[in-house]
Design a protein around this motif. Sequence first.
Motif, short mmCIF file in Angstrom:
data_model
loop_
_atom_site.label_atom_id
_atom_site.label_comp_id
_atom_site.label_asym_id
_atom_site.label_seq_id
_atom_site.Cartn_x
_atom_site.Cartn_y
_atom_site.Cartn_z
N PHE A 53 -51.41 5.39 9.84
CA PHE A 53 -50.10 5.94 10.17
C PHE A 53 -49.68 5.55 11.58
O PHE A 53 -48.49 5.25 11.83
CB PHE A 53 -50.11 7.46 10.03
N ASN A 56 -48.31 2.04 11.62
CA ASN A 56 -46.95 2.02 11.10
C ASN A 56 -45.97 2.61 12.10
O ASN A 56 -44.83 2.11 12.23
CB ASN A 56 -46.89 2.80 9.78
N PHE A 57 -46.40 3.64 12.81
CA PHE A 57 -45.53 4.25 13.82
C PHE A 57 -45.24 3.28 14.95
O PHE A 57 -44.11 3.19 15.44
CB PHE A 57 -46.20 5.52 14.36
N THR A 101 -36.68 7.34 9.66
CA THR A 101 -38.05 6.93 9.37
C THR A 101 -39.02 7.56 10.36
O THR A 101 -40.12 7.98 9.98
CB THR A 101 -38.16 5.39 9.43
N GLU A 102 -38.61 7.63 11.63
CA GLU A 102 -39.49 8.25 12.63
C GLU A 102 -39.70 9.73 12.32
O GLU A 102 -40.83 10.23 12.43
CB GLU A 102 -38.90 8.07 14.03
N LEU A 105 -42.12 9.83 9.37
CA LEU A 105 -43.48 9.44 9.74
C LEU A 105 -44.17 10.52 10.57
O LEU A 105 -45.36 10.78 10.40
CB LEU A 105 -43.47 8.12 10.51
N VAL A 136 -46.16 6.36 3.38
CA VAL A 136 -45.57 5.43 4.35
C VAL A 136 -44.35 4.73 3.75
O VAL A 136 -43.32 4.56 4.42
CB VAL A 136 -46.62 4.40 4.81
N SER A 139 -41.47 7.02 3.81
CA SER A 139 -40.98 7.17 5.18
C SER A 139 -40.07 6.01 5.58
O SER A 139 -39.02 6.22 6.19
CB SER A 139 -42.16 7.26 6.15
N TRP A 140 -40.47 4.79 5.22
CA TRP A 140 -39.67 3.62 5.59
C TRP A 140 -38.38 3.52 4.77
O TRP A 140 -37.36 3.06 5.28
CB TRP A 140 -40.49 2.34 5.40
#
Length: 311
Positions: A53, A56-57, A101-102, A105, A136, A139-140
């Motif tokens: 994660f 990805n962040f 997305t942030e 996430l 994920v 989230s995106w």
Amino acid sequence: MQFVLIGFSDFPNLQGFLHAVFSVVYIIILVGNFLIILTTSMDPALQKPMYFFLANFSSLEICYVSVTVPRILFNLEKQDRSISLMSCATQLCFFLIFGTTECLLLTVMSYDRYVAICNPLQYPLVMNPKRCTQMVAVSWLGGIPVQIGQTYQIFSIPFCYSNQIDHFFCDIPPILKLAGGDTSVHELSVYLVVSMVVAFLFILVLTSYSKIIATILGLPTTKGRAKAFSTCSSHLLVVVLFYGSATVTYLRPKSRHSPGTDKVFSLFYAIVISMLNPLIYSLRNKEVTAAMRKLIFQIRDLCRHRSLLFF
């Protein structure tokens, strides 16, 4: 058919200095987040959901600042502050998508810490690779339809008063100020979307951390409490910084908006936090710090070896 981004034109003698500052900040963000991505991907000890994660962040942070900072640098260097209607809408749309997305996430990462601390025996089963990938992906992709619709709604308003955006990028509050007629419906839609996305996800994060803190306080040893809290303190700090600045920016009444304060808050949550995140996660996490130091030494040794071969 085009807007003019006023940006930092109030400081004509500082254009070169501001360009240098933003260039350094942008390089720090790119290098810091790229190092985290590289470290978490290459170190076998970091092949865990938490660091998946985090990678990805960090990727998101690179995308997030790349929506705004290159345009700021272009405006400061060329002194050409015009931006087409389509470019402005595209910038706003991607900024909102990455912002959503942030939020998603950060919520996923708080859930990961909740399972790890409150249900450690079920952690490998609950946070399996397939589920982590699915979370994920949501989230995106989750914010795309909502924010495309919101961007379309904002730019369907007739702009009658001026084409000068008193900001350094296309953001919702300064764009709505240029709209002609009654914008109360559009402002209400912004509040509703922000409330649904930001407030709802923030409540989920708070719920996770309330249970995490309760579990940590119930641990029998001080060492155990300190270790458990250290694994989530970095994430909690990032959550407070991001949600705090975003809430102040978008949920303030229109009467309390001013170009100066809007620029300060936007600068903070759009750029400064992205610069702080790699420092927060690396300096407050011993595993990441050790792995990053090991990677830097490996790169240094490899460069030395190649230079010796060359000469």
